[in-house]
Design a protein around this motif. Structure first.
Motif, PDB file in Angstrom:
ATOM      1  N   UNK A 194      16.577  -4.139  -4.826  1.00  0.00           N
ATOM      2  CA  UNK A 194      17.814  -4.790  -4.406  1.00  0.00           C
ATOM      3  C   UNK A 194      17.677  -6.294  -4.188  1.00  0.00           C
ATOM      4  N   UNK A 195      16.475  -6.791  -3.897  1.00  0.00           N
ATOM      5  CA  UNK A 195      16.338  -8.195  -3.504  1.00  0.00           C
ATOM      6  C   UNK A 195      16.800  -9.153  -4.592  1.00  0.00           C
ATOM      7  N   UNK A 196      16.497  -8.850  -5.834  1.00  0.00           N
ATOM      8  CA  UNK A 196      16.886  -9.735  -6.936  1.00  0.00           C
ATOM      9  C   UNK A 196      17.806  -9.037  -7.937  1.00  0.00           C
ATOM     10  N   UNK A 197      18.385  -7.922  -7.536  1.00  0.00           N
ATOM     11  CA  UNK A 197      19.256  -7.183  -8.452  1.00  0.00           C
ATOM     12  C   UNK A 197      20.440  -8.020  -8.919  1.00  0.00           C
ATOM     13  N   UNK A 198      21.033  -8.793  -8.011  1.00  0.00           N
ATOM     14  CA  UNK A 198      22.195  -9.593  -8.386  1.00  0.00           C
ATOM     15  C   UNK A 198      21.826 -10.642  -9.428  1.00  0.00           C
ATOM     16  N   UNK A 199      20.655 -11.225  -9.315  1.00  0.00           N
ATOM     17  CA  UNK A 199      20.218 -12.219 -10.300  1.00  0.00           C
ATOM     18  C   UNK A 199      19.972 -11.577 -11.663  1.00  0.00           C
ATOM     19  N   UNK A 200      19.328 -10.408 -11.659  1.00  0.00           N
ATOM     20  CA  UNK A 200      19.105  -9.695 -12.917  1.00  0.00           C
ATOM     21  C   UNK A 200      20.426  -9.264 -13.534  1.00  0.00           C
ATOM     22  N   UNK A 201      21.362  -8.810 -12.695  1.00  0.00           N
ATOM     23  CA  UNK A 201      22.678  -8.406 -13.207  1.00  0.00           C
ATOM     24  C   UNK A 201      23.399  -9.584 -13.852  1.00  0.00           C
ATOM     25  N   UNK A 202      23.276 -10.766 -13.246  1.00  0.00           N
ATOM     26  CA  UNK A 202      23.896 -11.956 -13.835  1.00  0.00           C
ATOM     27  C   UNK A 202      23.280 -12.263 -15.195  1.00  0.00           C
ATOM     28  N   UNK A 203      21.962 -12.191 -15.288  1.00  0.00           N
ATOM     29  CA  UNK A 203      21.279 -12.413 -16.569  1.00  0.00           C
ATOM     30  C   UNK A 203      21.747 -11.404 -17.611  1.00  0.00           C
ATOM     31  N   UNK A 205      28.352 -10.192 -12.948  1.00  0.00           N
ATOM     32  CA  UNK A 205      28.328 -11.644 -12.783  1.00  0.00           C
ATOM     33  C   UNK A 205      28.927 -12.093 -11.455  1.00  0.00           C
ATOM     34  N   UNK A 206      29.236 -11.122 -10.565  1.00  0.00           N
ATOM     35  CA  UNK A 206      29.814 -11.444  -9.261  1.00  0.00           C
ATOM     36  C   UNK A 206      29.010 -10.866  -8.101  1.00  0.00           C
ATOM     37  N   UNK A 207      27.950 -10.136  -8.389  1.00  0.00           N
ATOM     38  CA  UNK A 207      27.230  -9.397  -7.344  1.00  0.00           C
ATOM     39  C   UNK A 207      26.436 -10.330  -6.436  1.00  0.00           C
ATOM     40  N   UNK A 208      26.403  -9.975  -5.150  1.00  0.00           N
ATOM     41  CA  UNK A 208      25.645 -10.739  -4.152  1.00  0.00           C
ATOM     42  C   UNK A 208      25.211  -9.783  -3.053  1.00  0.00           C
ATOM     43  N   UNK A 209      23.935  -9.812  -2.713  1.00  0.00           N
ATOM     44  CA  UNK A 209      23.433  -8.936  -1.656  1.00  0.00           C
ATOM     45  C   UNK A 209      23.765  -9.529  -0.294  1.00  0.00           C
ATOM     46  N   UNK A 210      24.406  -8.716   0.557  1.00  0.00           N
ATOM     47  CA  UNK A 210      24.860  -9.198   1.857  1.00  0.00           C
ATOM     48  C   UNK A 210      24.229  -8.467   3.039  1.00  0.00           C
ATOM     49  N   UNK A 211      23.570  -7.343   2.811  1.00  0.00           N
ATOM     50  CA  UNK A 211      22.948  -6.585   3.905  1.00  0.00           C
ATOM     51  C   UNK A 211      21.462  -6.381   3.625  1.00  0.00           C
ATOM     52  N   UNK A 212      20.655  -6.584   4.648  1.00  0.00           N
ATOM     53  CA  UNK A 212      19.209  -6.461   4.482  1.00  0.00           C
ATOM     54  C   UNK A 212      18.774  -5.008   4.301  1.00  0.00           C
TER      55      UNK A 212
END
Length: 343
Positions: free
Chosen positions: A92-101, A159-166
């Motif tokens: 989950x830590x970098x999932x949003x970045x990979x999803x954007x790529x 391209x919109x995902x952002x992790x908000x909970x630890x």
């Protein structure tokens, strides 16, 4: 019959306790494979399992652009035989970045590309592995298209995902966008799904070109992307090798005046500047303020792009993609998604 690629990269969803803490383990990956093979067989889907980062994968905090390229190469290779969907299991830590790529590389395909993971391992009770895994699998068998993050019964545009909970299972939100809420009836339909198929020939030309790039070359290129995080009293110093300078400022796109002064004193080649904000919501407007607005750098000879309403993760992945797809003219990619500030 559909043909679906499942990509294992590691992460919490494929982890267990190794005596020191959570880490990817082969046993967890095997259990996930068995569960998915049975689930997809019930839906009339041929599941193809691949581990482009090795077994049992990596913690997603280790993920870098070279890994993104290896995953992309794996997907492109399987597209040669046709695919009806792609499921990527990821930390989950970098999932949003990979999803954007992945959105930049595969977002135009007529099939679903879904990333999922978990905040808790199967060792916990309750856990979120099972619900996320089954929900994402059903989404891959649906008539969706494009790249998505599936988490906690929600599909979030990649391209919109952002992790908000630890640690909470409701880990992600959609930056300036809306999630789709999963319909549980999808999982009750016993009939085989009607599948679209995507082939390698449908990949964008930029994606096809960069697939052959050496991952270490891309890592070296992306090492020249520098982020500066504005906080009261922070100071800026040039490192000398910046190709992109991403400024994470305030509000509409503002920055500490002394930092802008220091950037303007740059001698030699000027990097591309991306004006970003710590304020997630809304479209940014770095031209709105005279002395503190980051668009002031455009008047000093820099090429400056506005983050617009994009997430920080998307901006970083876009910079990496631009350096991979068009190293000598990365502005081609930037101009498709961001807006350049006028001098």
């Amino acid at each position: 019959m559909g043909r679906l690629l499942v990509v294992f990269t590691g992460g919490t969803i494929a982890s267990g306790f190794d005596g020191q803490g959570k880490a990817p383990v082969s046993g967890a990956s095997r259990r996930l494979k068995d569960s998915l093979a049975e689930l997809f067989a019930e839906r009339g889907v041929e599941a193809v399992f691949r581990e482009p980062l090795g077994s049992p994968g990596i913690d997603s905090s280790e993920m870098d652009p070279g890994h993104w390229l290896l995953i992309s190469r794996c997907i492109a290779a399987e597209l040669e035989r046709g695919l009806s969907g792609v499921l990527i299991l990821h930390g989950t830590d970098t999932m949003a970045s990979t999803a954007a790529w992945m959105s930049l590389c595969f977002g135009s395909l007529p099939i679903p590309v879904v990333l999922t993971g978990s905040q808790l391992t199967l060792d916990y009770m309750p856990e979120d592995v099972t619900s996320n895994l089954r929900g994402a699998a059903m989404a891959c068998c649906s008539d969706l298209r494009g790249v998505w993050v599936y988490f906690n019964w929600k599909l979030i545009p990649g391209d919109r995902a952002h992790k908000t909970h630890a640690m909470h299972p409701d880990a992600f939100n959609a930056v300036n966008g809306q999630p789709l809420f999963f319909n549980p009836d999808w999982g009750l339909d016993p009939s085989p799904a009607a599948f679209r198929t995507a082939a390698a020939g449908q990949l964008p030309e930029e994606t096809r070109r960069m697939i052959g790039l050496d991952p270490d070359v891309l890592r070296e290129r992306c090492a020249a992307i520098r982020w500066f995080f504005a906080q009261p009293g922070a100071r800026f110093e040039w490192q000398g090798d910046e190709r992109f300078l991403c400024l994470l400022g305030y509000g509409a796109g503002n920055m500490i005046p002394s930092v802008l002064d220091g950037i303007e004193r740059r001698n030699g080649t000027t990097p591309y500047v991306i004006a970003c904000s710590q304020a997630e919501g809304g479209v940014k407007h770095p031209e709105g303020y005279d002395r503190v607005g980051m668009a002031r750098l455009a008047k000093a000879g820099f090429r400056v792009w506005n983050q617009m309403d994009r997430s920080v993760e998307f901006v970083h992945s876009l910079c990496c993609y631009a350096l991979a797809a068009s190293f000598d003219a990365p502005e081609k990619a930037l101009n498709r998604y961001l807006r350049e500030c006028r001098p």
